[in-house]
Design a protein around this motif. Structure first.
Motif, mmCIF file in Angstrom:
data_model
loop_
_atom_site.group_PDB
_atom_site.id
_atom_site.type_symbol
_atom_site.label_atom_id
_atom_site.label_comp_id
_atom_site.label_asym_id
_atom_site.label_seq_id
_atom_site.Cartn_x
_atom_site.Cartn_y
_atom_site.Cartn_z
ATOM 1 N N CYS A 54 -25.251 38.632 -15.501
ATOM 2 C CA CYS A 54 -25.013 38.753 -16.901
ATOM 3 C C CYS A 54 -25.706 37.500 -17.806
ATOM 4 O O CYS A 54 -25.976 37.392 -18.947
ATOM 5 N N ALA A 55 -26.301 36.341 -16.976
ATOM 6 C CA ALA A 55 -26.814 35.442 -17.420
ATOM 7 C C ALA A 55 -27.888 35.628 -18.908
ATOM 8 O O ALA A 55 -27.829 34.984 -19.923
ATOM 9 N N ASP A 56 -28.743 36.525 -18.575
ATOM 10 C CA ASP A 56 -29.788 36.912 -19.838
ATOM 11 C C ASP A 56 -29.568 38.270 -20.460
ATOM 12 O O ASP A 56 -30.695 38.933 -20.799
ATOM 13 N N LYS A 57 -28.371 38.743 -20.391
ATOM 14 C CA LYS A 57 -27.834 39.880 -20.969
ATOM 15 C C LYS A 57 -27.160 39.833 -22.271
ATOM 16 O O LYS A 57 -26.087 39.115 -22.430
ATOM 17 N N ARG A 58 -27.536 40.619 -23.013
ATOM 18 C CA ARG A 58 -26.685 40.925 -24.439
ATOM 19 C C ARG A 58 -25.202 41.550 -24.088
ATOM 20 O O ARG A 58 -24.083 41.310 -24.608
ATOM 21 N N ALA A 59 -25.588 42.483 -23.387
ATOM 22 C CA ALA A 59 -24.286 43.692 -22.942
ATOM 23 C C ALA A 59 -24.549 44.251 -21.532
ATOM 24 O O ALA A 59 -25.549 44.348 -21.137
ATOM 25 N N VAL A 60 -23.379 44.446 -21.189
ATOM 26 C CA VAL A 60 -23.203 45.107 -19.737
ATOM 27 C C VAL A 60 -22.308 46.024 -19.646
ATOM 28 O O VAL A 60 -21.126 46.149 -20.158
ATOM 29 N N LEU A 61 -22.422 47.158 -19.180
ATOM 30 C CA LEU A 61 -21.666 48.506 -19.048
ATOM 31 C C LEU A 61 -21.236 48.520 -17.440
ATOM 32 O O LEU A 61 -21.985 48.575 -16.600
ATOM 33 N N LEU A 62 -19.666 48.470 -17.407
ATOM 34 C CA LEU A 62 -19.383 48.430 -16.117
ATOM 35 C C LEU A 62 -18.750 49.942 -15.723
ATOM 36 O O LEU A 62 -17.941 50.585 -16.442
ATOM 37 N N VAL A 63 -19.112 50.803 -14.805
ATOM 38 C CA VAL A 63 -18.827 51.963 -14.262
ATOM 39 C C VAL A 63 -17.924 51.867 -13.298
ATOM 40 O O VAL A 63 -18.255 51.516 -12.038
ATOM 41 N N GLU A 64 -16.649 51.848 -13.508
ATOM 42 C CA GLU A 64 -15.573 51.761 -12.832
ATOM 43 C C GLU A 64 -14.782 53.077 -12.576
ATOM 44 O O GLU A 64 -14.031 53.151 -13.650
ATOM 45 N N GLU A 65 -14.691 53.741 -11.543
ATOM 46 C CA GLU A 65 -14.048 55.076 -11.384
ATOM 47 C C GLU A 65 -12.456 54.814 -11.063
ATOM 48 O O GLU A 65 -12.083 53.884 -10.263
ATOM 49 N N GLY A 66 -11.357 55.501 -12.139
ATOM 50 C CA GLY A 66 -10.066 55.274 -11.544
ATOM 51 C C GLY A 66 -9.382 54.384 -12.510
ATOM 52 O O GLY A 66 -10.067 53.517 -13.208
ATOM 53 N N GLN A 67 -8.120 54.313 -12.282
ATOM 54 C CA GLN A 67 -7.322 53.376 -13.138
ATOM 55 C C GLN A 67 -6.104 52.830 -11.993
ATOM 56 O O GLN A 67 -5.650 53.432 -11.066
ATOM 57 N N PRO A 68 -5.630 51.458 -12.463
ATOM 58 C CA PRO A 68 -6.095 50.797 -13.548
ATOM 59 C C PRO A 68 -7.370 50.070 -13.295
ATOM 60 O O PRO A 68 -7.951 50.258 -12.555
ATOM 61 N N ASP A 69 -7.860 49.323 -14.419
ATOM 62 C CA ASP A 69 -9.164 48.848 -14.504
ATOM 63 C C ASP A 69 -9.209 47.397 -13.872
ATOM 64 O O ASP A 69 -9.539 46.456 -14.429
ATOM 65 N N ASP A 109 -25.002 57.133 -22.396
ATOM 66 C CA ASP A 109 -25.430 57.604 -23.703
ATOM 67 C C ASP A 109 -25.037 56.708 -25.037
ATOM 68 O O ASP A 109 -25.721 56.135 -25.705
ATOM 69 N N ALA A 110 -23.480 56.731 -24.933
ATOM 70 C CA ALA A 110 -22.901 55.806 -26.116
ATOM 71 C C ALA A 110 -23.303 54.426 -25.799
ATOM 72 O O ALA A 110 -23.769 53.726 -26.844
ATOM 73 N N PHE A 111 -23.425 53.851 -24.740
ATOM 74 C CA PHE A 111 -23.923 52.431 -24.483
ATOM 75 C C PHE A 111 -25.015 52.172 -24.772
ATOM 76 O O PHE A 111 -25.592 51.203 -25.498
ATOM 77 N N LEU A 112 -25.975 53.006 -24.156
ATOM 78 C CA LEU A 112 -27.464 52.489 -24.474
ATOM 79 C C LEU A 112 -27.840 52.955 -26.133
ATOM 80 O O LEU A 112 -28.615 52.045 -26.409
ATOM 81 N N ARG A 113 -27.249 53.768 -26.760
ATOM 82 C CA ARG A 113 -27.746 54.130 -28.197
ATOM 83 C C ARG A 113 -27.106 52.928 -29.040
ATOM 84 O O ARG A 113 -27.711 52.712 -30.010
ATOM 85 N N ARG A 114 -26.106 52.154 -28.624
ATOM 86 C CA ARG A 114 -25.584 51.060 -29.276
ATOM 87 C C ARG A 114 -26.519 49.748 -28.986
ATOM 88 O O ARG A 114 -26.783 49.036 -29.849
ATOM 89 N N HIS A 115 -26.998 49.366 -27.776
ATOM 90 C CA HIS A 115 -27.403 48.341 -27.205
ATOM 91 C C HIS A 115 -28.941 48.563 -26.687
ATOM 92 O O HIS A 115 -29.855 47.459 -27.022
#
Length: 722
Positions: A312-327, A368-374
């Motif tokens: 994450c050091a050189d990232k503006r945003a990161v998406l975590l893909v975690e299936e199931g709950q709780p998070d 798609d929502a993540f990439l269109r935002r960032h």
């Protein structure tokens, strides 16, 4: 008799180092165990790892040659307790079962194992039954890993990656003296692929060697003050050792050669779905070539803080893909990033579904929502699944008007011997004029909660049908409760938790034990009461003997469940008797699937050989059928359905029997026991008939023609008059 034999496929397990193995995921896992020098293996069957147990059973000769001990465990708790062999001895051991239900059962043993730690590698292969194909409550195994501090591997759905995870799992366990969970999802168990094999390894120490050289370490036993030391070891020694090994071995991966200032973190088991979503959006290909960096967590617990911060050091945003709950992971990552003062924007459940299976459609929408935002410039595709569901171009749009016809609920197979059991219980309730609280259990018989039986109010776990009714035990009530369990559940947990508990507490409940001779719902594996000859296991131990052995006085065994009238009368006696104490009915008939698997090949062989073969079939006389469909409502057989009425004066469709009929006779027996219309008939299909069959057919045809002449004349007369 398991539903599938791997006797031919297991020969691939002998493949020598350097050759290429091609096959199913469960075979690859077995080969990986042998390559790793495993000393003992055990487990309890259950989707999605039932076939892994079947493979191990069919490979018994190979296991014996290598000195590997294999056991069909009585339960998941038994399997987990097996790993005690790795506490004092340098033995590599592996167990397997369905999760999370199996992990629930095994939790006590696993907690004790994780507390004292292990000397030899201990691997728990859990079949993660989560999502659309699941048959259980929607929970995750992740919580158990966190609770007991066992490491959790979740490899990419790739044969080579899974094999590597098995080998690394043993090494990680030994490096950190901690049991390791290897999570295999449904698709991972059954995917096909290839990898370069290594030679099978005979364990350096076998179970025989350990037995002949007993060893003990007092400080490994979970008892104060040692148990306090164990917790300190977990934090100060085992955790750092695990983190060090995971980093050095490079178990987690960074895929994608991109330099984008956004990234994606994904559980290894969900990677293929993520890559498909990226492919649909035009930012990856089928081989994972992408400009977006992806951190693949093949180890989801423990989370490696330094790797997360580096990624994450050189990232503006990161998406975590975690299936199931709780998070769990999202909370963990937030804690790591915020404590380190990282400014990266972490997205997860805000863009992706909070719960449920992460299908390609669900992940594509969130990505798609993540990439269109960032990072909108990388999105080149716009798949139809992103369209609103009311858009006519959407693949999810409802293209036909809703119909009033409801789909058939999931139910028992054609010819299932459990169907007449519940028909008989319904008829008994009708005759006694009372309805009863029915406590259901895990197994095929649980389908009785649906139409047409509607029997069953709760299910508390495998073999817990009787225990689930224990509170509803009132000696002042005008009726008794009914509990159901199968033979698999009985031997798994029900004998002590259900029957023994009912005897001890002087319960008045009726327990129905469905004995179809196998653990049928998990694939037809043998149990203690199976009647088949089994050279490797001890069978033919009657359930009635075990029930009487713990103190039940009122026991009845019905050896043919298709005799509905007899079974109904037994139910009536059990529900109305004044005799105190628990009542047990053992209803026996062989699982029809297993019966057909065994008999169909024999029948086809006999027909090809020109031998005389008779197959029974049942049908409905359309002229006699009244069209009230009571026979369907009391049976629910998939082969019993409706057809247009041939009588132009009647509009109600008549009942009919499809060609899938296996000739069990339940439909006719129900009609007789319930005093329905006498429209069912039995016919015998004779293959390779002899001269007697042909002569009898001629006589029958002539006699029927003679008797029907008057009917045909009158029908013709009325037609002319009309």
């Amino acid at each position: 008799m398991a539903e599938r034999s791997f006797a031919h496929e297991v020969q691939q397990l002998r493949a020598e180092g350097g050759s290429t193995f091609s096959g199913e995921g469960i075979l690859a896992v077995t080969k990986a165990l042998l390559q790793s020098g495993v000393a003992y293996v055990g487990g309890y069957q259950g989707a999605p790892i039932s076939h892994l147990m079947d493979v191990l059973g069919d490979a018994h000769e190979i296991l014996e040659e290598l000195g590997v001990y294999f056991e069909n465990s009585a339960s998941e708790a038994t399997a987990a307790a097996m790993l005690a062999a790795s506490v004092n001895y340098p033995l590599r051991g592996a167990i397997t079962f369905k999760s999370t239900v199996g992990t629930n059962v095994a939790a006590d043993a696993l907690a004790n194992l994780a507390s004292g730690g292990v000397r030899g590698g201990a691997l728990i292969i859990v079949g993660e039954d989560y999502g659309e194909g699941s048959s259980i409550m929607q929970e995750r195994s992740h919580a158990f890993a966190m609770k007991s501090q066992m490491w959790l591997l979740d490899p990419r759905p790739n044969i080579a990656a899974i094999v590597d995870a098995v080998e690394a799992g043993f090494e990680l366990s030994e490096a950190s003296h901690t049991p390791v969970m290897l999570q295999l999802r449904l698709r991972s168990c059954h995917l096909y692929g290839s990898f370069t094999v290594k030679d099978n390894q005979r364990p350096p120490m076998t179970v025989k060697d350990a037995v002949e050289n007993p060893s003990r370490q007092l400080d490994r036993i979970v008892l104060p003050p040692a148990s306090f030391l164990h917790e300190k070891e977990k934090i100060e020694d085992r955790w750092p050792a695990a983190v060090d090994y995971i980093r050095r071995r490079g178990l987690n991966e960074v895929l994608g050669a991109g330099t984008a200032d956004v990234g994606i973190i994904v559980q290894g088991g969900v990677y293929n779905t993520l890559n498909r979503a990226m492919e649909l959006l035009g930012c990856s290909d089928a081989y994972g070539n992408t400009q977006i960096p992806v951190y693949v967590m093949n180890v989801t617990y423990p989370v490696i803080d330094s790797e997360i911060l580096d990624f994450c050091a050189d990232k503006r945003a990161v998406l975590l893909v975690e299936e199931g709950q709780p998070d769990y992971i999202e909370q963990n990552l937030n804690a790591i990033l915020r404590r380190a003062g990282s400014p990266v924007a972490l997205h997860g459940k805000d863009l992706l579904p909070v719960a449920g299976e992460y299908t390609a459609a669900a992940v594509t929408r969130g990505l798609d929502a993540f990439l269109r935002r960032h990072l909108p410039d990388v999105v080149e595709g716009s798949p139809a699944l992103l369209l609103p569901q009311d858009d006519p171009r959407s693949p999810f749009v409802q293209r036909v008007e809703p119909t009033a016809v409801r789909p058939r609920p999931p139910g028992l197979c054609t010819g299932c011997p459990e169907r007449p059991i519940f028909s008989a219980l319904k008829l008994a309730e009708e005759q006694t004029g009372t309805q009863h609280h029915v406590s259901a259990d895990i197994g095929c018989h649980l389908f009785a909660i649906n139409e047409p039986f509607n029997l069953g109010a709760t299910t508390m776990g495998y073999g817990l049908g009787a225990a689930g009714a224990s509170a509803l035990n009132s000696k002042d009530a005008d009726r008794r409760t009914v509990a159901v369990m199968g033979d698999g559940g009985f031997w798994h947990n029900g004998l002590t938790s259900g029957i023994g508990n009912a005897v001890f507490n002087q319960s008045d409940q009726l327990t129905l034990i469905v004995d179809n001779a196998y653990s049928a719902a998990t694939g037809g594996q043998d149990v203690l009461s199976s009647t088949a000859d089994n050279t490797l296991r001890s069978t033919k131990h009657p359930i009635e003997k075990a029930v009487r052995g713990v103190g039940v006085k009122w026991v009845r065994t019905v050896t043919d469940t298709y005799r509905i009238g007899e079974l109904r009368d037994v139910f009536i006696k059990a529900l109305t008797t004044k005799e105190p104490g628990p009542k047990v009915i053992v209803a026996q008939s062989e699982c029809m699937l297993n019966l057909q698997r065994r008999e169909k090949p024999k029948t086809q062989q006999a027909i090809k050989a020109g031998k005389r073969v008779v197959k029974e079939r049942f049908g409905v006389d359309a002229d006699t059928c009244t069209g009230d469909h009571a026979c369907i409502r009391v049976s629910g057989c998939p082969s019993l359905t409706i057809a247009p009425n041939p009588d132009p004066m009647r509009t109600d469709p008549v009942a009919t029997v499809l060609d899938s009929c296996v000739g069990c006779g339940v439909c006719g027996a129900n009609a007789h026991a319930a005093s329905l219309c006498p429209s069912f008939y039995r016919s015998d299909l004779v293959f390779n008939p002899g001269w007697r069959d042909r002569l009898l057919a001629v006589v029958r045809t002539g006699w029927i023609g003679l008797l029907s002449r008057g009917v045909e004349r009158r029908a013709a007369h009325y037609e002319v008059a009309a």
